[in-house]
Design a protein around this motif. Structure first.
Motif, PDB file in Angstrom:
ATOM      1  N   ASP B  79       0.838  -1.203   0.000  1.00 20.46           N
ATOM      2  CA  ASP B  79       0.000   0.000   0.000  1.00 20.46           C
ATOM      3  C   ASP B  79       0.873   1.254   0.000  1.00 20.46           C
ATOM      4  N   ALA B  80       1.875   1.230   0.882  1.00 23.97           N
ATOM      5  CA  ALA B  80       2.713   2.427   1.027  1.00 23.97           C
ATOM      6  C   ALA B  80       3.469   2.719  -0.266  1.00 23.97           C
ATOM      7  N   THR B  81       3.972   1.674  -0.902  1.00 13.85           N
ATOM      8  CA  THR B  81       4.716   1.879  -2.141  1.00 13.85           C
ATOM      9  C   THR B  81       3.803   2.407  -3.238  1.00 13.85           C
ATOM     10  N   LEU B  82       2.638   1.772  -3.380  1.00 12.61           N
ATOM     11  CA  LEU B  82       1.718   2.197  -4.447  1.00 12.61           C
ATOM     12  C   LEU B  82       1.184   3.605  -4.201  1.00 12.61           C
ATOM     13  N   THR B  83       0.979   3.941  -2.931  1.00 18.59           N
ATOM     14  CA  THR B  83       0.510   5.274  -2.598  1.00 18.59           C
ATOM     15  C   THR B  83       1.541   6.323  -3.007  1.00 18.59           C
ATOM     16  N   LYS B  84       2.758   6.045  -2.652  1.00 16.54           N
ATOM     17  CA  LYS B  84       3.857   6.963  -2.988  1.00 16.54           C
ATOM     18  C   LYS B  84       4.022   7.053  -4.501  1.00 16.54           C
ATOM     19  N   TRP B  85       3.913   5.905  -5.124  1.00 26.08           N
ATOM     20  CA  TRP B  85       4.048   5.837  -6.591  1.00 26.08           C
ATOM     21  C   TRP B  85       2.934   6.645  -7.259  1.00 26.08           C
ATOM     22  N   ALA B  86       1.741   6.558  -6.687  1.00 25.21           N
ATOM     23  CA  ALA B  86       0.578   7.227  -7.281  1.00 25.21           C
ATOM     24  C   ALA B  86       0.713   8.739  -7.270  1.00 25.21           C
ATOM     25  N   THR B  87       1.547   9.269  -6.381  1.00 26.82           N
ATOM     26  CA  THR B  87       1.726  10.718  -6.342  1.00 26.82           C
ATOM     27  C   THR B  87       2.591  11.207  -7.492  1.00 26.82           C
ATOM     28  N   GLY B  88       3.164  10.263  -8.246  1.00 27.94           N
ATOM     29  CA  GLY B  88       4.035  10.648  -9.350  1.00 27.94           C
ATOM     30  C   GLY B  88       5.494  10.632  -8.947  1.00 27.94           C
ATOM     31  N   ASP B  89       5.740  10.373  -7.657  1.00 23.82           N
ATOM     32  CA  ASP B  89       7.115  10.289  -7.177  1.00 23.82           C
ATOM     33  C   ASP B  89       7.768   9.038  -7.757  1.00 23.82           C
ATOM     34  N   ARG B  90       9.025   9.108  -8.129  1.00 24.13           N
ATOM     35  CA  ARG B  90       9.723   7.959  -8.713  1.00 24.13           C
ATOM     36  C   ARG B  90      11.129   7.850  -8.124  1.00 24.13           C
ATOM     37  N   PRO B  91      11.507   6.652  -7.695  1.00 19.76           N
ATOM     38  CA  PRO B  91      12.905   6.459  -7.317  1.00 19.76           C
ATOM     39  C   PRO B  91      13.702   6.092  -8.573  1.00 19.76           C
ATOM     40  N   ASP B  92      15.002   6.018  -8.425  1.00 19.49           N
ATOM     41  CA  ASP B  92      15.806   5.506  -9.540  1.00 19.49           C
ATOM     42  C   ASP B  92      15.793   3.988  -9.533  1.00 19.49           C
ATOM     43  N   ILE B  93      15.703   3.417  -8.333  1.00 18.85           N
ATOM     44  CA  ILE B  93      15.623   1.962  -8.180  1.00 18.85           C
ATOM     45  C   ILE B  93      14.487   1.663  -7.201  1.00 18.85           C
ATOM     46  N   LEU B  94      13.668   0.710  -7.563  1.00 11.72           N
ATOM     47  CA  LEU B  94      12.518   0.364  -6.723  1.00 11.72           C
ATOM     48  C   LEU B  94      12.625  -1.096  -6.303  1.00 11.72           C
ATOM     49  N   GLU B  95      12.682  -1.326  -5.001  1.00  8.42           N
ATOM     50  CA  GLU B  95      12.624  -2.699  -4.495  1.00  8.42           C
ATOM     51  C   GLU B  95      11.152  -3.036  -4.277  1.00  8.42           C
ATOM     52  N   PHE B  96      10.675  -4.026  -5.001  1.00  7.56           N
ATOM     53  CA  PHE B  96       9.222  -4.281  -4.961  1.00  7.56           C
ATOM     54  C   PHE B  96       8.956  -5.707  -5.428  1.00  7.56           C
ATOM     55  N   HIS B  97       7.689  -6.101  -5.350  1.00  5.89           N
ATOM     56  CA  HIS B  97       7.287  -7.430  -5.798  1.00  5.89           C
ATOM     57  C   HIS B  97       7.624  -7.618  -7.276  1.00  5.89           C
ATOM     58  N   ALA B  98       8.018  -8.849  -7.593  1.00  5.71           N
ATOM     59  CA  ALA B  98       8.370  -9.135  -8.985  1.00  5.71           C
ATOM     60  C   ALA B  98       7.310  -9.995  -9.657  1.00  5.71           C
ATOM     61  N   THR B  99       6.101 -10.006  -9.105  1.00  3.22           N
ATOM     62  CA  THR B  99       5.033 -10.789  -9.748  1.00  3.22           C
ATOM     63  C   THR B  99       4.379  -9.954 -10.849  1.00  3.22           C
ATOM     64  N   THR B 100       3.805 -10.648 -11.820  1.00  7.73           N
ATOM     65  CA  THR B 100       3.212  -9.951 -12.957  1.00  7.73           C
ATOM     66  C   THR B 100       2.116  -8.982 -12.519  1.00  7.73           C
ATOM     67  N   SER B 101       1.280  -9.430 -11.547  1.00  5.49           N
ATOM     68  CA  SER B 101       0.171  -8.565 -11.134  1.00  5.49           C
ATOM     69  C   SER B 101       0.678  -7.260 -10.531  1.00  5.49           C
ATOM     70  N   TYR B 102       1.686  -7.340  -9.681  1.00  4.00           N
ATOM     71  CA  TYR B 102       2.205  -6.110  -9.074  1.00  4.00           C
ATOM     72  C   TYR B 102       2.949  -5.260 -10.095  1.00  4.00           C
ATOM     73  N   ILE B 103       3.707  -5.912 -10.969  1.00  5.01           N
ATOM     74  CA  ILE B 103       4.408  -5.138 -12.004  1.00  5.01           C
ATOM     75  C   ILE B 103       3.386  -4.402 -12.867  1.00  5.01           C
ATOM     76  N   THR B 104       2.287  -5.080 -13.187  1.00  7.35           N
ATOM     77  CA  THR B 104       1.249  -4.463 -14.017  1.00  7.35           C
ATOM     78  C   THR B 104       0.666  -3.228 -13.336  1.00  7.35           C
ATOM     79  N   MET B 105       0.582  -3.274 -12.008  1.00  6.82           N
ATOM     80  CA  MET B 105       0.020  -2.127 -11.282  1.00  6.82           C
ATOM     81  C   MET B 105       0.896  -0.886 -11.400  1.00  6.82           C
ATOM     82  N   LEU B 106       2.137  -1.071 -11.837  1.00  8.69           N
ATOM     83  CA  LEU B 106       3.036   0.082 -11.998  1.00  8.69           C
ATOM     84  C   LEU B 106       3.007   0.621 -13.426  1.00  8.69           C
ATOM     85  N   ASN B 107       2.109   0.059 -14.250  1.00 15.30           N
ATOM     86  CA  ASN B 107       1.999   0.480 -15.656  1.00 15.30           C
ATOM     87  C   ASN B 107       3.382   0.430 -16.320  1.00 15.30           C
ATOM     88  N   PRO B 108       3.972  -0.765 -16.418  1.00 13.25           N
ATOM     89  CA  PRO B 108       5.391  -0.890 -16.754  1.00 13.25           C
ATOM     90  C   PRO B 108       5.770  -0.366 -18.138  1.00 13.25           C
TER      91      PRO B 108
END
Lengths: 321, 433
Positions: B79-108
């Motif tokens: 939740d915290a990662t997606l919330t932060k991501w939703a604000t348009g904030d972007r890191p240079d490297i993101l440690e996150f789930h590597a499943t297809t469903s979660y990757i899809t949520m980041l609009n890869p």
């Protein structure tokens, strides 16, 4: 008996009475002073206006827009989608049930908090050293993080926790999962919320009680009123402003419940403590930001719909009192 | 997200009462790519063990670049990662789930760098058949950590006392429940209080009975999660049967997974179903006595049939957001190459986990870790079936609570899941939904 004279008129009021200056000059002077007061008042109010504008009005306006948009994590295109988010939430049972839970939670927390606070305030109304100690003690939970309070009570209310151990002294073998049973979870969590804020409302009531004129209470005693009659007929009506403040603040504050619930039950068991902000967070976690915004808007609407009539009614009650 | 919406997104987050850290993904020092002196922002899970943190330090030493860590709390990490991501904030490297469903949520396609041509993909065997890819088949995540192996932790003494072998299948567990219940033991300690563990049994059961291509047929809308023969429905019905049979702990609604760990360790319960990354919690529960854990606790893969379900976890899985800064994007790729190449043997040695990239030997490991690796090797390995579905069925978590509380039936739950899936699929713009 000491005679209380009415307050002396202010200097500006005396100007018209004294007759040393013409009415026109006095009026101009009063107008000029009024303008100065208004001008300085605006400057004093400006930080608050900016703060409310940036952190409340502006987000509300944006939230209004997003509540009617298709904003999700999956797409960069955010477009108007009418009432679709609300329809989706209703279709999934995620609107009306959480509204009911939120109202139930708020009412339980408000009633518990005000009844207990009023009793405590009456007991600690005199400014003695002992009362000072207890006032500080009851205020301590206010300083705690709501999450910390939630985690503490999660332990206290566990089926093998201290509360059940204590009850077990009188009822051997007593075992009840206060937070794990759908019948008691909401009340238990609302109680934790009330416990957290009781210190604050108690202070407001103490201030209100101490503002009640002593001579009125003394007259009641002379007339043979009992302690209860004296409280109910004199003190309580005169507490109307404090009562208004406490009822509104506790009720509206509880509408925004999230942290205590998140720390104690996470919205469970089942949907028994799934308040609006818990569902909002869930929708956010699913990437349904538009639906989350719709829930945020619902919380705002709930506050407005309940708070405005409530404040209006309580203010009328104050006037009557 | 369009740039123009970033400010508005920030405003919405503030109304939701959520925390913004205000960190800027690419707003650090201007960098010079791999020449050193570049500052990279990395959002990382606060549960990162020392060996993972060691990767960042080693990279800084090796390149002269700086990694600025932005902690994302492990409690509510997604939740915290997606919330932060939703604000348009972007890191240079993101440690996150590597499943297809979660990757899809980041609009890869729009937001992430394509890593398909990187060397580590080829050197990771079948690992990227089970994760790391987006719905378009491209690799967007670098997986450095041994995947989560899902299965049963069990108390050796409890099973031995009742003449039982570790359960490998759903039928085994049901049969053993009768014996253990008669002996006054909890068969399976479940942690409804931690919210997410109850997904385990239905997901493992469903994953092991789902026919090949089932997820694809759901995505194509040829099959539904609420069909009568749906593996999701089968998994949830199995879970309900265990509940009804009294095979789980009485405090299921409030118990946390740490409580379950304690119950298995001290022999109150025979089993806990959860993933392998929880293994260190057993050592913590034994006050650091790893020998006691090895002596008391074992691990076995489990499913409706004898399989081992694996799932790439978020720890040590890295995605590279597109930040628009070519130098930083190149430096971020350099980090991935460093973590999966030059530094990988050191990481395996320091972490004590098993390598997923070829060319590195297994480290010394505890008996419990060896039993996890054995479950993985014995397989047959099966990926979690929900990972490729629209929305990843993440909405099951609160529904599981309703199942436990007796408020919803399995059929009502899969109907709700289907509704949620339609919502996600429409948002993704999938055809036929």
């Amino acid at each position: 008996m000491k005679t209380v004279l009415p307050d002396a008129p202010a200097a500006s009021d005396r100007a018209d009475v004294g007759g040393s200056r013409s009415t026109g000059e006095a009026g101009a002077a009063r107008l000029s002073r009024g303008r100065r007061i208004v001008r300085s008042g605006v400057w004093f109010a400006l930080p608050a206006i900016v703060f409310v504008g940036v952190f409340f009005v502006l987000p509300q306006l944006y939230n209004l827009r997003f509540a009617f948009s298709n904003w999700t994590t999956y797409s960069s295109n955010i477009t108007w989608n009418g009432w679709s988010n609300f329809e989706t939430l209703i279709g999934q049972g995620l609107l009306f049930t959480p509204i009911g839970v939120t109202i139930g939670y708020a009412v339980i927390a408000m009633v518990t908090q005000n009844v207990v606070s009023l009793a405590l305030a009456y007991a600690m109304r005199d400014s003695t050293r002992l009362n000072g100690f207890f006032r500080s003690l009851y205020f301590l939970p206010v300083l705690l993080s709501p999450l910390a309070a939630g985690y503490i009570w999660r332990g206290l209310l566990a089926s093998d926790g201290p509360l059940n151990d204590f009850i077990g002294i009188f009822v051997p073998g007593f075992d009840w999962s206060w937070l794990g049973e759908t019948s008691t979870a909401l009340a238990a969590v609302a109680f934790v919320d009330a416990w957290k804020w009781i210190g604050l409302t108690t202070l407001v009531y103490i201030a209100g009680i101490n503002a009640v004129p002593r001579d009125a209470l003394e007259a009641a005693v002379i007339d043979g009123a009992t302690a209860w009659q004296s409280f109910w007929r004199i003190t309580f009506p005169m507490l109307a402003p404090a009562f208004t403040f406490n009822v509104v603040v506790t009720l509206v504050g509880a509408f925004s419940a999230y942290d205590v619930i998140a720390a104690t039950t996470g919205g469970g068991p089942g949907d028994s403590t799934r308040a609006l902000n818990i569902v909002l967070r869930m929708q956010w976690g699913l990437g349904n930001f538009g639906a989350g915004s719709a829930l945020g808007l619902t919380v705002t609407a709930l506050v407005i719909v309940v708070a405005i009539p409530l404040v209006w009614w309580l203010r009328r009650r104050e006037a009557k009192a | 997200m369009r740039r123009g919406t970033i400010g508005t997104a920030v405003a919405v987050v503030s109304i939701a009462g959520l925390t913004l850290t205000g960190c800027s993904g690419s707003g650090g020092d201007a960098g010079g790519g791999s020449g050193g002196g570049t500052t990279l922002t990395l959002w990382h899970n606060t549960q990162d063990p020392a060996a993972v943190l060691g990767i960042y330090e080693a990279y800084e030493k090796a390149t002269g670049n700086t990694i600025e860590l932005v902690p994302i709390t492990s409690d509510g990490f997604e939740d915290a990662t997606l919330t932060k991501w939703a604000t348009g904030d972007r890191p240079d490297i993101l440690e996150f789930h590597a499943t297809t469903s979660y990757i899809t949520m980041l609009n890869p396609v729009e937001n992430l760098q394509d890593l398909s041509d990187e060397e580590f993909v080829e050197k990771s065997g079948p690992l990227y058949d089970m994760g790391g890819r987006g719905a378009d088949g491209k690799v967007y995540a670098a997986i450095t950590n041994f995947p989560e192996v899902w299965g049963l932790y069990y108390n050796k003494a409890v099973l031995a006392e009742h003449g039982l072998e570790p359960a490998r299948t759903a039928d085994d567990l049901v049969a053993q429940c009768e014996t253990l219940k008669a002996a006054g033991k909890v068969t399976l300690s479940e942690a409804g209080g931690s919210v997410w563990p109850p997904v385990g049994i239905p997901w493992l059961y469903g994953s092991s009975v789902a026919e090949d291509g089932w997820s694809e047929s759901v995505v194509a809308r040829e099959a539904k999660v609420n069909d009568p023969d749906s593996p999701v429905l089968a998994g949830i019905e199995y879970y309900k049967s265990l509940l009804d049979a009294g095979c789980m702990n009485p405090d299921i609604a409030t118990a946390t997974f740490e409580d379950s760990v304690a119950q298995v360790l001290n022999g109150e319960a025979a089993y806990q179903l959860i993933h392998s990354n929880i293994a260190p919690v057993y050592v913590d529960a034994a006050n650091g006595d790893a020998a006691l854990v090895d002596e008391s606790v074992g691990f076995t893969g489990w499913g409706a049939e004898a399989v081992t379900i694996v799932n790439p976890g978020p720890i040590g899985s890295y995605l590279l957001p597109k930040t628009g800064d070519a130098a930083k994007e190149e430096a971020a790729r350099e980090f991935i190459r460093f973590a999966t190449g030059e530094h990988y043997p050191d990481y395996i040695e320091e972490s004590g986990t098993f390598p997923v990239i070829e060319g590195v030997d297994d480290p010394e490991a505890s008996e419990l870790m060896k039993s996890i690796k054995k479950a993985y090797d014995d397989g047959p390995q099966v990926a979690m079936f929900h990972a490729d579905l629209p929305g990843g069925m993440a909405g099951y978590v609160p529904l599981a609570s309703e199942l436990i509380a007796g408020q919803s039936s399995p059929k009502e739950i899969v109907d709700a899941l289907d509704t949620q899936m339609v919502q996600a699929a429409k948002s993704m713009g999938l055809e036929g939904w």
